[in-house]
Design an enzyme around this catalytic site. Structure first.
Site, PDB file in Angstrom:
ATOM      1  N   LYS A  19       0.071   4.236  -0.195  1.00 19.88           N
ATOM      2  CA  LYS A  19      -0.574   5.429   0.390  1.00 19.88           C
ATOM      3  C   LYS A  19      -0.376   6.606  -0.575  1.00 19.88           C
ATOM      4  O   LYS A  19      -0.361   6.377  -1.786  1.00 19.88           O
ATOM      5  CB  LYS A  19      -0.036   5.689   1.800  1.00 19.88           C
ATOM      6  CG  LYS A  19      -0.139   4.416   2.665  1.00 19.88           C
ATOM      7  CD  LYS A  19       0.095   4.622   4.128  1.00 19.88           C
ATOM      8  CE  LYS A  19      -0.036   3.277   4.843  1.00 19.88           C
ATOM      9  NZ  LYS A  19       0.086   3.396   6.298  1.00 19.88           N
ATOM     10  N   GLY A  56       3.033   2.650  10.615  1.00 17.92           N
ATOM     11  CA  GLY A  56       3.934   3.772  10.384  1.00 17.92           C
ATOM     12  C   GLY A  56       4.720   4.194  11.613  1.00 17.92           C
ATOM     13  O   GLY A  56       5.330   5.261  11.632  1.00 17.92           O
ATOM     14  N   HIS A 112      -9.446   0.970   5.657  1.00 15.00           N
ATOM     15  CA  HIS A 112      -8.108   1.248   6.200  1.00 15.00           C
ATOM     16  C   HIS A 112      -8.245   2.255   7.345  1.00 15.00           C
ATOM     17  O   HIS A 112      -9.058   3.182   7.270  1.00 15.00           O
ATOM     18  CB  HIS A 112      -7.190   1.800   5.111  1.00 15.00           C
ATOM     19  CG  HIS A 112      -5.754   1.841   5.544  1.00 15.00           C
ATOM     20  ND1 HIS A 112      -5.280   2.818   6.383  1.00 15.00           N
ATOM     21  CD2 HIS A 112      -4.721   1.003   5.303  1.00 15.00           C
ATOM     22  CE1 HIS A 112      -3.989   2.578   6.631  1.00 15.00           C
ATOM     23  NE2 HIS A 112      -3.636   1.480   5.985  1.00 15.00           N
ATOM     24  N   GLU A 157      -4.576  -4.780  11.001  1.00 13.08           N
ATOM     25  CA  GLU A 157      -3.566  -3.729  11.123  1.00 13.08           C
ATOM     26  C   GLU A 157      -3.789  -2.983  12.436  1.00 13.08           C
ATOM     27  O   GLU A 157      -4.620  -2.059  12.491  1.00 13.08           O
ATOM     28  CB  GLU A 157      -3.685  -2.734   9.964  1.00 13.08           C
ATOM     29  CG  GLU A 157      -3.477  -3.336   8.600  1.00 13.08           C
ATOM     30  CD  GLU A 157      -2.984  -2.293   7.603  1.00 13.08           C
ATOM     31  OE1 GLU A 157      -1.877  -2.475   7.088  1.00 13.08           O
ATOM     32  OE2 GLU A 157      -3.674  -1.294   7.364  1.00 13.08           O
ATOM     33  N   ASN A 213       0.868  -1.184   0.000  1.00 15.60           N
ATOM     34  CA  ASN A 213       0.000   0.000   0.000  1.00 15.60           C
ATOM     35  C   ASN A 213       0.908   1.237   0.000  1.00 15.60           C
ATOM     36  O   ASN A 213       1.486   1.572   1.028  1.00 15.60           O
ATOM     37  CB  ASN A 213      -0.889  -0.032   1.252  1.00 15.60           C
ATOM     38  CG  ASN A 213      -1.703   1.239   1.420  1.00 15.60           C
ATOM     39  OD1 ASN A 213      -1.782   2.068   0.505  1.00 15.60           O
ATOM     40  ND2 ASN A 213      -2.314   1.405   2.588  1.00 15.60           N
ATOM     41  N   SER A 224       4.059  -1.832  10.200  1.00 16.75           N
ATOM     42  CA  SER A 224       5.523  -1.860  10.312  1.00 16.75           C
ATOM     43  C   SER A 224       6.112  -3.235   9.977  1.00 16.75           C
ATOM     44  O   SER A 224       7.092  -3.653  10.596  1.00 16.75           O
ATOM     45  CB  SER A 224       5.980  -1.381  11.689  1.00 16.75           C
ATOM     46  OG  SER A 224       5.531  -0.054  11.908  1.00 16.75           O
ATOM     47  N   GLU A 238      -6.582   4.727   8.198  1.00 12.49           N
ATOM     48  CA  GLU A 238      -6.426   6.140   7.828  1.00 12.49           C
ATOM     49  C   GLU A 238      -7.708   6.684   7.199  1.00 12.49           C
ATOM     50  O   GLU A 238      -8.063   7.847   7.398  1.00 12.49           O
ATOM     51  CB  GLU A 238      -5.215   6.300   6.886  1.00 12.49           C
ATOM     52  CG  GLU A 238      -3.911   6.135   7.659  1.00 12.49           C
ATOM     53  CD  GLU A 238      -2.747   5.591   6.853  1.00 12.49           C
ATOM     54  OE1 GLU A 238      -2.774   5.630   5.617  1.00 12.49           O
ATOM     55  OE2 GLU A 238      -1.788   5.093   7.495  1.00 12.49           O
TER      56      GLU A 238
HETATM   57  P1  13P Z   1       3.424   0.615   7.559  1.00 11.29           P
HETATM   58  O1  13P Z   1       3.925  -0.673   6.962  1.00 11.29           O
HETATM   59  O2  13P Z   1       4.115   1.829   7.020  1.00 11.29           O
HETATM   60  O3  13P Z   1       3.354   0.546   9.037  1.00 11.29           O
HETATM   61  O4  13P Z   1       1.888   0.769   7.041  1.00 11.29           O
HETATM   62  C1  13P Z   1       1.016  -0.278   7.223  1.00 11.29           C
HETATM   63  C2  13P Z   1      -0.238   0.034   6.502  1.00 11.29           C
HETATM   64  O5  13P Z   1      -1.008   0.877   6.912  1.00 11.29           O
HETATM   65  C3  13P Z   1      -0.513  -0.706   5.276  1.00 11.29           C
HETATM   66  O6  13P Z   1      -1.820  -0.496   4.841  1.00 11.29           O
END
Ligand code: 13P
Length: 249
Positions: free
Chosen positions: A11, A172, A94, A166, A9, A211, A96
């Site tokens: 983003k 992140g 997700h 997640e 992903n 992560s 976010e």
């Molecule tokens: P990270 O791998 O940067 O922690 O992000 C995970 C994520 O949100 C994947 O959708």
């Protein structure tokens, strides 16, 4: 029995150059044929990625979708439009999107239904915040997020969903769930799915995200109920992402 899936992903990151770089690297990468790999770039890169990934094992995914088929929804994209660009997977729910764009459970369900109606695969993201984990509400929160969608889908639709666990506190942050923590939640999700249908529960893929990187991927992917990864930051570096794919294959 369950083919691993590693999905990157991006983003709101990446570039046309990165799309090309992934196309070239995965065109010559030696990957197991018994795994699925996908990149979910920002929407404007879909057309270029469709071409660049044509002779590679990379499938395409999208990070968001509008539940409506078409109409006056400025800035939005429908599932049928994604399908026209060869998109296979679409993220729904997700964290976010839930927190920054206020997508609640009913919005997540509507998106999953729209994705399924186009024959695409929703990757339903679920996960608890740090406060919820500290209050020992992880299972309640996560299983409710699963049930909100699965209660409404029919048996046929349920089989076509991928779930990504997640934990919000691991996204992140560089702070990964331990393999034991992740496995415990994955096992709880699979148990919950078995209440709908044991066969579906045993074949549905559960990804871990938060992560995940080349250093910790192998031990997470070795857990019995972890069938792949949803990778953020580490999917932006082709060597790192390739190494994660290789630890799944
Ligand atoms: P990270 O791998 O940067 O922690 O992000 C995970 C994520 O949100 C994947 O959708």
């Amino acid at each position: 029995m369950r083919v691993p899936l590693i999905a990157g992903n991006w983003k709101m990151n990446g570039s046309l150059a990165l799309v090309e770089q992934f196309g070239q690297a995965f065109g010559k990468a030696a990957l197991s044929s018994s795994m699925d790999v996908a990149i979910l770039p920002p929407l404007p890169y879909l057309a270029a990625a469709q071409t660049a990934f044509e002779k590679t094992p990379l499938r395409l995914g999208a990070q968001t979708v509008n539940p409506e088929l078409s109409g006056a929804y400025t800035g939005e994209v429908s599932a049928s439009m994604l399908a026209e660009f060869g998109v296979h997977y679409v993220l729904v729910g997700h964290s976010e999107r839930r927190s920054l764009y206020h997508e609640d459970d009913s919005a997540v369900l509507a998106r999953a239904q729209a994705v399924l109606s186009e024959g695409l695969t929703p990757i339903l993201c679920v996960g608890e915040t740090l406060a919820e984990r500290d209050e020992e509400r992880t299972e309640t929160v996560v299983l409710n997020q699963v049930k909100t969608v699965f209660d409404t889908l029919d048996a046929q639709q349920r089989q076509h969903v991928v779930i990504a666990y997640e934990p919000v506190w691991a996204i992140g942050t560089g702070r990964t769930a331990t393999p034991e923590q992740a496995q415990a939640v994955h096992a709880a999700i699979r148990d919950c799915l078995a209440d709908y249908d044991e066969q579906m529960a045993s074949t549905l893929r559960l990804l871990y995200g938060g992560s995940m990187k080349r250093e910790n991927a192998a031990e997470l992917l070795a857990q019995p109920d972890i069938d792949g990864g949803l990778i953020g930051g580490a999917s932006l570096k082709v060597d790192d992402f390739l190494a994660i794919c290789q630890s799944a294959g």
